[in-house]
Motif scaffolding. Sequence first.
Motif, PDB file in Angstrom:
ATOM      1  N   UNK A  43       0.856  -1.197   0.000  1.00 14.35           N
ATOM      2  CA  UNK A  43       0.000   0.000   0.000  1.00 14.35           C
ATOM      3  C   UNK A  43       0.886   1.238   0.000  1.00 14.35           C
ATOM      4  N   UNK A  44       0.755   2.048  -1.035  1.00 14.25           N
ATOM      5  CA  UNK A  44       1.580   3.256  -1.132  1.00 14.25           C
ATOM      6  C   UNK A  44       1.310   4.206   0.028  1.00 14.25           C
ATOM      7  N   UNK A  45       0.044   4.373   0.377  1.00 19.30           N
ATOM      8  CA  UNK A  45      -0.318   5.289   1.455  1.00 19.30           C
ATOM      9  C   UNK A  45       0.189   4.835   2.807  1.00 19.30           C
ATOM     10  N   UNK A  46       0.004   3.552   3.100  1.00 15.95           N
ATOM     11  CA  UNK A  46       0.492   3.023   4.378  1.00 15.95           C
ATOM     12  C   UNK A  46       2.010   3.112   4.436  1.00 15.95           C
ATOM     13  N   UNK A  47       2.660   2.862   3.309  1.00 17.28           N
ATOM     14  CA  UNK A  47       4.120   2.979   3.261  1.00 17.28           C
ATOM     15  C   UNK A  47       4.539   4.412   3.612  1.00 17.28           C
ATOM     16  N   UNK A  86     -25.950   8.491  -9.671  1.00 18.17           N
ATOM     17  CA  UNK A  86     -26.563   7.264  -9.154  1.00 18.17           C
ATOM     18  C   UNK A  86     -25.538   6.283  -8.623  1.00 18.17           C
ATOM     19  N   UNK A  87     -24.412   6.146  -9.352  1.00 14.39           N
ATOM     20  CA  UNK A  87     -23.399   5.198  -8.889  1.00 14.39           C
ATOM     21  C   UNK A  87     -22.017   5.587  -9.399  1.00 14.39           C
ATOM     22  N   UNK A  88     -21.019   5.088  -8.664  1.00 15.60           N
ATOM     23  CA  UNK A  88     -19.630   5.233  -9.092  1.00 15.60           C
ATOM     24  C   UNK A  88     -18.953   3.879  -8.926  1.00 15.60           C
ATOM     25  N   UNK A  89     -17.930   3.659  -9.709  1.00 11.21           N
ATOM     26  CA  UNK A  89     -17.113   2.443  -9.611  1.00 11.21           C
ATOM     27  C   UNK A  89     -15.663   2.879  -9.709  1.00 11.21           C
ATOM     28  N   UNK A  90     -14.780   2.086  -9.170  1.00 15.79           N
ATOM     29  CA  UNK A  90     -13.361   2.438  -9.253  1.00 15.79           C
ATOM     30  C   UNK A  90     -12.951   2.570 -10.721  1.00 15.79           C
ATOM     31  N   UNK A  91     -12.174   3.588 -11.010  1.00 14.38           N
ATOM     32  CA  UNK A  91     -11.691   3.809 -12.374  1.00 14.38           C
ATOM     33  C   UNK A  91     -10.632   2.772 -12.713  1.00 14.38           C
ATOM     34  N   UNK A  92     -10.499   2.489 -13.979  1.00  8.56           N
ATOM     35  CA  UNK A  92      -9.446   1.580 -14.434  1.00  8.56           C
ATOM     36  C   UNK A  92      -8.105   2.294 -14.266  1.00  8.56           C
ATOM     37  N   UNK A  93      -7.083   1.522 -13.910  1.00 14.19           N
ATOM     38  CA  UNK A  93      -5.767   2.097 -13.636  1.00 14.19           C
ATOM     39  C   UNK A  93      -5.235   2.916 -14.805  1.00 14.19           C
ATOM     40  N   UNK A  94      -5.356   2.398 -16.019  1.00  9.50           N
ATOM     41  CA  UNK A  94      -4.821   3.132 -17.175  1.00  9.50           C
ATOM     42  C   UNK A  94      -5.574   4.441 -17.401  1.00  9.50           C
ATOM     43  N   UNK A 105       1.425   8.495 -12.118  1.00 13.16           N
ATOM     44  CA  UNK A 105       1.446   7.039 -12.031  1.00 13.16           C
ATOM     45  C   UNK A 105       0.748   6.594 -10.750  1.00 13.16           C
ATOM     46  N   UNK A 106       0.234   5.370 -10.753  1.00 12.78           N
ATOM     47  CA  UNK A 106      -0.401   4.829  -9.559  1.00 12.78           C
ATOM     48  C   UNK A 106       0.583   4.898  -8.397  1.00 12.78           C
TER      49      UNK A 106
END
Length: 158
Positions: free
Chosen positions: A28-32, A82-90, A99-100
């Motif tokens: 996890x980048x954030x936890x790091x 109405x809804x959201x979903x996680x975006x694709x990494x690219x 970058x991620x």
Amino acid sequence: MTPAVNVAKKAKITFNLHEYEHDPSAQSYGEEAAEALGLPMGRVFKTLLVAQEGDQKRLAVAVVPVDAQLDLKALAAALSVKKVAMAQADAAQRITGYVLGGISPLGQKKRLPTVLSDSAQSYETLFVSAGRRGLEIELTPADLVALTAAKVANIARY
């Protein structure tokens, strides 16, 4: 410097940069970042991108503590969709220019609707990615809201 740092400099806000050695094997980048900088997990925020109504071309940004999960239903309500979903990494990398693990809510290529977790207001300053892995920017929640035109809402689940 990164676009995120340039935005902060141009706005003449008070901020601090914190650099640490990024470990490519970190889960996890954030936890790091929190561990490397000796900070409580709740004070370091991750930048997540979501697709509104499932459309990978209609992205929005959620900024939540690294020790929390994003509440997708609450975020959809905050964005009035109405809804959201996680975006694709690219898609996330292409739209933001980062970058991620280094996506900052500041200095993205295109200004996207942004929602900041209301838990940010319990801190004098918070930390978000400064635009690359291993670099965090510390600023006030008010400055982050002002620079991103963010809405503040209860979007974090613990």
